[in-house]
Design an enzyme around this catalytic site. Structure first.
Site, PDB file in Angstrom:
ATOM      1  N   GLU A 121       8.458  -2.711  -2.351  1.00 12.04           N
ATOM      2  CA  GLU A 121       7.062  -2.944  -2.002  1.00 12.04           C
ATOM      3  C   GLU A 121       6.298  -1.625  -1.937  1.00 12.04           C
ATOM      4  OE1 GLU A 121       7.175  -7.098   0.481  1.00 12.04           O
ATOM      5  OE2 GLU A 121       7.407  -5.262   1.655  1.00 12.04           O
ATOM      6  N   CYS A 141      17.383  -0.001   3.025  1.00 11.97           N
ATOM      7  CA  CYS A 141      17.482   1.207   3.845  1.00 11.97           C
ATOM      8  C   CYS A 141      18.804   1.187   4.591  1.00 11.97           C
ATOM      9  CB  CYS A 141      16.321   1.283   4.832  1.00 11.97           C
ATOM     10  SG  CYS A 141      16.228   2.851   5.735  1.00 11.97           S
ATOM     11  N   CYS A 145      16.936   1.421  11.856  1.00 14.02           N
ATOM     12  CA  CYS A 145      16.092   1.700  13.023  1.00 14.02           C
ATOM     13  C   CYS A 145      15.769   0.381  13.719  1.00 14.02           C
ATOM     14  CB  CYS A 145      14.815   2.420  12.602  1.00 14.02           C
ATOM     15  SG  CYS A 145      15.139   4.068  11.924  1.00 14.02           S
ATOM     16  N   CYS A 148      12.372  -1.519  13.115  1.00 15.55           N
ATOM     17  CA  CYS A 148      11.841  -1.534  11.747  1.00 15.55           C
ATOM     18  C   CYS A 148      12.399  -2.702  10.954  1.00 15.55           C
ATOM     19  CB  CYS A 148      12.180  -0.211  11.054  1.00 15.55           C
ATOM     20  SG  CYS A 148      11.560  -0.103   9.362  1.00 15.55           S
ATOM     21  N   GLY A 206      12.985   2.677   2.713  1.00 18.85           N
ATOM     22  CA  GLY A 206      13.983   3.703   2.478  1.00 18.85           C
ATOM     23  C   GLY A 206      13.722   5.008   3.212  1.00 18.85           C
ATOM     24  N   GLU A 207      14.744   5.849   3.247  1.00 19.17           N
ATOM     25  CA  GLU A 207      14.678   7.204   3.806  1.00 19.17           C
ATOM     26  C   GLU A 207      14.526   8.185   2.645  1.00 19.17           C
ATOM     27  OE1 GLU A 207      14.485  10.616   5.055  1.00 19.17           O
ATOM     28  OE2 GLU A 207      14.654   9.231   6.750  1.00 19.17           O
ATOM     29  N   SER A 238       7.825  11.318   4.891  1.00 23.33           N
ATOM     30  CA  SER A 238       8.218  10.953   6.254  1.00 23.33           C
ATOM     31  C   SER A 238       9.728  10.766   6.312  1.00 23.33           C
ATOM     32  CB  SER A 238       7.514   9.660   6.680  1.00 23.33           C
ATOM     33  OG  SER A 238       7.973   9.243   7.952  1.00 23.33           O
ATOM     34  N   SER A 260       9.606  10.686  11.911  1.00 28.10           N
ATOM     35  CA  SER A 260       9.656   9.436  12.675  1.00 28.10           C
ATOM     36  C   SER A 260      10.433   9.715  13.959  1.00 28.10           C
ATOM     37  CB  SER A 260      10.341   8.336  11.848  1.00 28.10           C
ATOM     38  OG  SER A 260       9.556   7.982  10.735  1.00 28.10           O
ATOM     39  N   ASN A 337       4.165  -2.997  15.317  1.00 23.33           N
ATOM     40  CA  ASN A 337       3.770  -4.132  14.489  1.00 23.33           C
ATOM     41  C   ASN A 337       4.871  -5.186  14.508  1.00 23.33           C
ATOM     42  OD1 ASN A 337       1.208  -3.113  13.358  1.00 23.33           O
ATOM     43  ND2 ASN A 337       2.517  -1.525  12.504  1.00 23.33           N
ATOM     44  N   CYS A 380       3.056  -0.650   9.300  1.00 22.36           N
ATOM     45  CA  CYS A 380       4.183   0.247   9.534  1.00 22.36           C
ATOM     46  C   CYS A 380       5.366  -0.504  10.136  1.00 22.36           C
ATOM     47  CB  CYS A 380       3.743   1.365  10.481  1.00 22.36           C
ATOM     48  SG  CYS A 380       5.049   2.508  10.905  1.00 22.36           S
TER      49      CYS A 380
END
Length: 406
Positions: A121, A141, A145, A148, A206-207, A238, A260, A337, A380
């Site tokens: 996305e 990912c 987290c 997330c 993803g990281e 990020s 983050s 969110n 986010c």
């Protein structure tokens, strides 16, 4: 021409052709374009000129067909069309939020014959004076987290540099963001300046620092002044804290950096951002203090999601201020969110404002990020490819949570 969609949280299939079976040149760097030309017999003495022509048409003019390249010989255009395409990833679904945010679900070509294509996305966030595109660097990912949504989707693979750059091309195609194209119009789109995509943030799925080589190559393509021309001060990477790669990113590439963070104590960050168990806060902060590209003019952004009763106390705010000593920093406070299945809630606005005030009085900019695209899972922490579809019940739950958070 892009026909602007009316703002709606409802997903619609985009009118885009299926993926080309020919390899695409869109998203490649100069070296790979040269190799593609060599493969079809273009003489070495001509290649640099031909690469420059391709670069101009692909990245500055947004060509989607070799026939558009009027200063390229007809013979070469025919050769190129026989062996290659300028195809972008397929737009499976395009969604437009009530606030003008746009989200695209993109299907990537299969890496090998018979392989199931993967999806990622990308999100476009318009404001009056700028337009920020949030791009993905991995399919899924690996960081898990706790707050997330993307972290609930398993890691499949890193994206290539071309697949990252192609997300930008898709957005610019849909927005008409090329010289001579008719620009998209609609609620929330920038009304100032001559570009609709002005900033890139690696804050999608993803990281980025686990896909370092692809991200670094993509940034160089995006920043090239003869093409897309997005300066590195307009590109932000990020990371959740892959410490060994942070210094390397600053030294070799030099984009803006965002961290983050989300917690000021190791015991809590171990839960919220599990990579902290490998690279604890002290190591992360030292990497930030020595980041080669950081300065008072290029401050590091620290992202801090506000979780009710978890990390939002005045004591947390004061500890954050102390933690940032010696770092040219700004703090981005992010209202949590919601997404279906999460156990976390967003801090109330009074708590967020008190937290922000403590940080601001200590001399740090501490804007509260306005949630964008909540109704289409584009905000986010909400991205997750539709290959792992939400049930109807989960979507109803999401809409209820989003409405309650307004």
């Amino acid at each position: 021409m892009y026909a602007p969609m009316m703002p709606s949280p409802t997903a619609v299939a985009a009118p885009v052709a299926a993926l080309s079976i020919l390899p695409s040149l869109a998203g490649l760097d100069r070296e790979k374009l040269g190799l593609a030309l060599a493969a079809i017999g273009v003489p070495e003495r001509e290649r640099k000129m031909r690469v420059n022509q391709l670069w101009h048409w692909i990245y500055l003019r947004g060509a989607t067909d070799f026939a558009e390249m009027t200063n390229v010989s007809k013979t070469l255009r025919t050769q190129l069309a026989e062996h290659y395409s300028l195809a972008r990833p397929e737009i499976v679904v395009e969604q437009v939020s009530q606030d003008g945010t746009r989200k695209w679900l993109l299907r990537l070509p299969a890496e090998t014959p018979g392989e199931r294509p993967h999806e990622v996305e990308a999100v476009y966030i318009p404001e009056r004076d700028r337009g920020t595109l949030c791009v993905s660097s991995q399919v899924g990912c690996t960081l898990n987290c706790a707050f997330c949504h993307t972290g609930t989707q398993r890691l499949v693979r890193n994206l290539t540099a071309a697949e990252i750059v192609a997300q930008v091309l898709v957005a610019r195609d849909r927005l008409g963001d090329y010289p001579g194209r008719e620009r998209a119009v609609g609620p929330g789109l920038p009304t100032e300046g001559d570009r609709l995509v002005t900033n890139i943030v690696f804050m999608g799925m993803g990281e980025p620092l686990y896909a370092y080589d692809s991200v670094a190559e993509a940034i160089e393509i995006l920043a090239d002044g003869d093409g897309l021309g997005l300066g590195k001060r307009r590109i932000t990477v990020s990371t959740s804290g892959v410490v060994p790669e942070i210094e390397k990113l600053g030294r070799e590439v030099g984009p803006m950096l965002a961290i983050s963070l989300h917690a000021v104590r190791d015991d809590l960050r171990d839960v919220l951002v599990p990579i902290n168990k490998k690279y604890p806060i002290a190591e992360l902060m030292e990497a930030c203090r020595t980041y080669p590209a950081a300065s008072n003019a290029k401050r590091i952004t620290f992202e801090y999601v506000m979780l009710k009763g978890v990390n939002d106390s005045p004591a947390d705010a004061r500890a954050l201020v102390k933690l940032l000593e010696g770092v040219p920093a700004k703090i981005n406070l992010i209202p949590f969110n919601p997404w279906p299945g999460t156990k976390y809630e967003c801090s109330d606005w009074e708590t967020i404002e008190k937290f922000s005030d403590i940080v601001f009085r200590a001399g740090y900019a501490s804007p509260v990020r306005t949630p964008r695209g909540r109704d289409i899972l584009a905000a986010c922490g909400q991205l997750k490819s539709e290959t792992e579809k939400l049930s109807a019940r989960e979507r109803l739950a999401l809409r209820a949570m989003a409405a309650a958070a307004e």
